[in-house]
Write an enzyme that holds these catalytic residues in place. Structure first.
Site, PDB file in Angstrom:
ATOM      1  N   ASP A  29      18.677  39.951  46.042  1.00 27.60           N
ATOM      2  CA  ASP A  29      17.887  40.813  46.922  1.00 27.60           C
ATOM      3  C   ASP A  29      18.562  42.173  47.008  1.00 27.60           C
ATOM      4  O   ASP A  29      19.780  42.284  47.136  1.00 27.60           O
ATOM      5  CB  ASP A  29      17.799  40.169  48.318  1.00 27.60           C
ATOM      6  N   ILE A  30      17.755  43.230  46.964  1.00 23.65           N
ATOM      7  CA  ILE A  30      18.285  44.606  46.966  1.00 23.65           C
ATOM      8  C   ILE A  30      18.899  44.982  48.320  1.00 23.65           C
ATOM      9  O   ILE A  30      19.735  45.882  48.400  1.00 23.65           O
ATOM     10  CB  ILE A  30      17.156  45.606  46.573  1.00 23.65           C
ATOM     11  N   ASN A  85       9.013  33.756  53.791  1.00 28.71           N
ATOM     12  CA  ASN A  85       8.130  34.494  54.689  1.00 28.71           C
ATOM     13  C   ASN A  85       6.733  34.469  54.093  1.00 28.71           C
ATOM     14  O   ASN A  85       6.545  34.820  52.930  1.00 28.71           O
ATOM     15  CB  ASN A  85       8.610  35.941  54.846  1.00 28.71           C
ATOM     16  N   GLN A  92       6.298  38.851  55.595  1.00 26.78           N
ATOM     17  CA  GLN A  92       6.230  38.950  54.130  1.00 26.78           C
ATOM     18  C   GLN A  92       5.848  40.375  53.743  1.00 26.78           C
ATOM     19  O   GLN A  92       4.833  40.899  54.203  1.00 26.78           O
ATOM     20  CB  GLN A  92       5.198  37.960  53.559  1.00 26.78           C
ATOM     21  N   HIS A  98       8.050  33.992  47.084  1.00 28.40           N
ATOM     22  CA  HIS A  98       9.487  33.965  46.802  1.00 28.40           C
ATOM     23  C   HIS A  98      10.216  33.258  47.929  1.00 28.40           C
ATOM     24  O   HIS A  98       9.821  33.338  49.092  1.00 28.40           O
ATOM     25  CB  HIS A  98      10.050  35.375  46.611  1.00 28.40           C
ATOM     26  N   PHE A  99      11.277  32.574  47.556  1.00 26.92           N
ATOM     27  CA  PHE A  99      12.149  31.904  48.520  1.00 26.92           C
ATOM     28  C   PHE A  99      13.455  32.674  48.588  1.00 26.92           C
ATOM     29  O   PHE A  99      14.040  32.992  47.557  1.00 26.92           O
ATOM     30  CB  PHE A  99      12.418  30.457  48.085  1.00 26.92           C
ATOM     31  N   HIS A 100      13.887  32.960  49.817  1.00 23.13           N
ATOM     32  CA  HIS A 100      15.184  33.603  50.013  1.00 23.13           C
ATOM     33  C   HIS A 100      16.237  32.499  50.106  1.00 23.13           C
ATOM     34  O   HIS A 100      16.078  31.552  50.891  1.00 23.13           O
ATOM     35  CB  HIS A 100      15.220  34.365  51.345  1.00 23.13           C
TER      36      HIS A 100
HETATM   37  P1  5GP Z   1       9.783  39.335  52.152  1.00 22.01           P
HETATM   38  O1  5GP Z   1       9.930  40.128  53.412  1.00 22.01           O
HETATM   39  O2  5GP Z   1       8.518  39.689  51.403  1.00 22.01           O
HETATM   40  O3  5GP Z   1       9.966  37.874  52.364  1.00 22.01           O
HETATM   41  O4  5GP Z   1      11.028  39.752  51.259  1.00 22.01           O
HETATM   42  C1  5GP Z   1      11.008  40.746  50.282  1.00 22.01           C
HETATM   43  C2  5GP Z   1      12.428  40.958  49.870  1.00 22.01           C
HETATM   44  O5  5GP Z   1      12.430  41.684  48.656  1.00 22.01           O
HETATM   45  C3  5GP Z   1      13.258  41.788  50.882  1.00 22.01           C
HETATM   46  O6  5GP Z   1      14.362  41.018  51.335  1.00 22.01           O
HETATM   47  C4  5GP Z   1      13.677  43.012  50.088  1.00 22.01           C
HETATM   48  O7  5GP Z   1      14.995  43.435  50.368  1.00 22.01           O
HETATM   49  C5  5GP Z   1      13.514  42.564  48.638  1.00 22.01           C
HETATM   50  N1  5GP Z   1      13.158  43.652  47.732  1.00 22.01           N
HETATM   51  C6  5GP Z   1      12.180  44.568  47.928  1.00 22.01           C
HETATM   52  N2  5GP Z   1      12.114  45.406  46.883  1.00 22.01           N
HETATM   53  C7  5GP Z   1      13.066  44.993  46.008  1.00 22.01           C
HETATM   54  C8  5GP Z   1      13.477  45.471  44.717  1.00 22.01           C
HETATM   55  O8  5GP Z   1      12.957  46.434  44.162  1.00 22.01           O
HETATM   56  N3  5GP Z   1      14.489  44.784  44.120  1.00 22.01           N
HETATM   57  C9  5GP Z   1      15.098  43.723  44.686  1.00 22.01           C
HETATM   58  N4  5GP Z   1      16.081  43.143  44.020  1.00 22.01           N
HETATM   59  N5  5GP Z   1      14.730  43.237  45.892  1.00 22.01           N
HETATM   60  C10 5GP Z   1      13.719  43.873  46.541  1.00 22.01           C
END
Ligand code: 5GP
Ligand code: ZN
Length: 139
Positions: A29-30, A85, A92, A98-100
């Site tokens: 994750d970034i 999420n 989300q 995606h799973f964290h």
């Molecule tokens: P969500 O909130 O949809 O469950 O999580 C999305 C996740 O994607 C966030 O934790 C965010 O930091 C990560 N993310 C968003 N854009 C990028 C990206 O360009 N590269 C990477 N590696 N992670 C990303």
């Protein structure tokens, strides 16, 4: 509109990849909650948990188990959270399932969500309603 995670899977946007097989992709994750915070996802685009087929879901979770074990060994973390999420109200942001995987340690300072006990018949009512939906199989 294009999907950011499809672009990462296709190599159009760079990432720190940690795992790839025919169906599953995983990268750091970034904006990590903890170092080693990893996202595991299907290569095939789907928006969330309710529109992924069960075969793919099984492959994602099998890979997630393997990746989590590797994270624990690589980073020496002693626990982990797996979070998915789903939908805007749940936070989300990227609409590609995606799973964290978030590595955890004894004194990392992260707190769990607060709980709020049920009152009266609320728990029984809710459990009944959910059971009924499962019994008629209309999900
Ligand atoms: P969500 O909130 O949809 O469950 O999580 C999305 C996740 O994607 C966030 O934790 C965010 O930091 C990560 N993310 C968003 N854009 C990028 C990206 O360009 N590269 C990477 N590696 N992670 C990303
Ligand atoms: Zn996608």
């Amino acid at each position: 509109m294009g999907c950011l995670f499809c672009e990462i899977i296709n190599g159009k946007i760079p990432c720190y990849k940690v795992y790839e097989d025919a169906d599953v992709f995983a990268f750091l994750d970034i904006n990590p909650t903890m170092p080693g915070h990893t996202l595991v996802l299907p290569k095939k685009h789907c928006s969330g948990l309710l529109d992924v087929d069960v075969e793919t879901l099984s492959k994602i979770m099998t890979a997630a188990q393997k990746i989590t074990a590797a994270i624990q060994k690589a980073l020496g973390s002693s626990g982990f959270n797996i979070i998915q999420n789903n939908g805007v109200p749940a936070g989300q942001v990227i609409e590609h399932l995606h799973f964290h995987i978030i590595p955890r340690n004894e004194s990392d300072g992260l707190k769990h969500w607060p709980g709020k006990p049920y009152s009266g018949d609320m728990a029984a009512d809710i459990a009944n309603k959910i059971q009924q939906k499962l019994e008629i199989g209309n999900w």
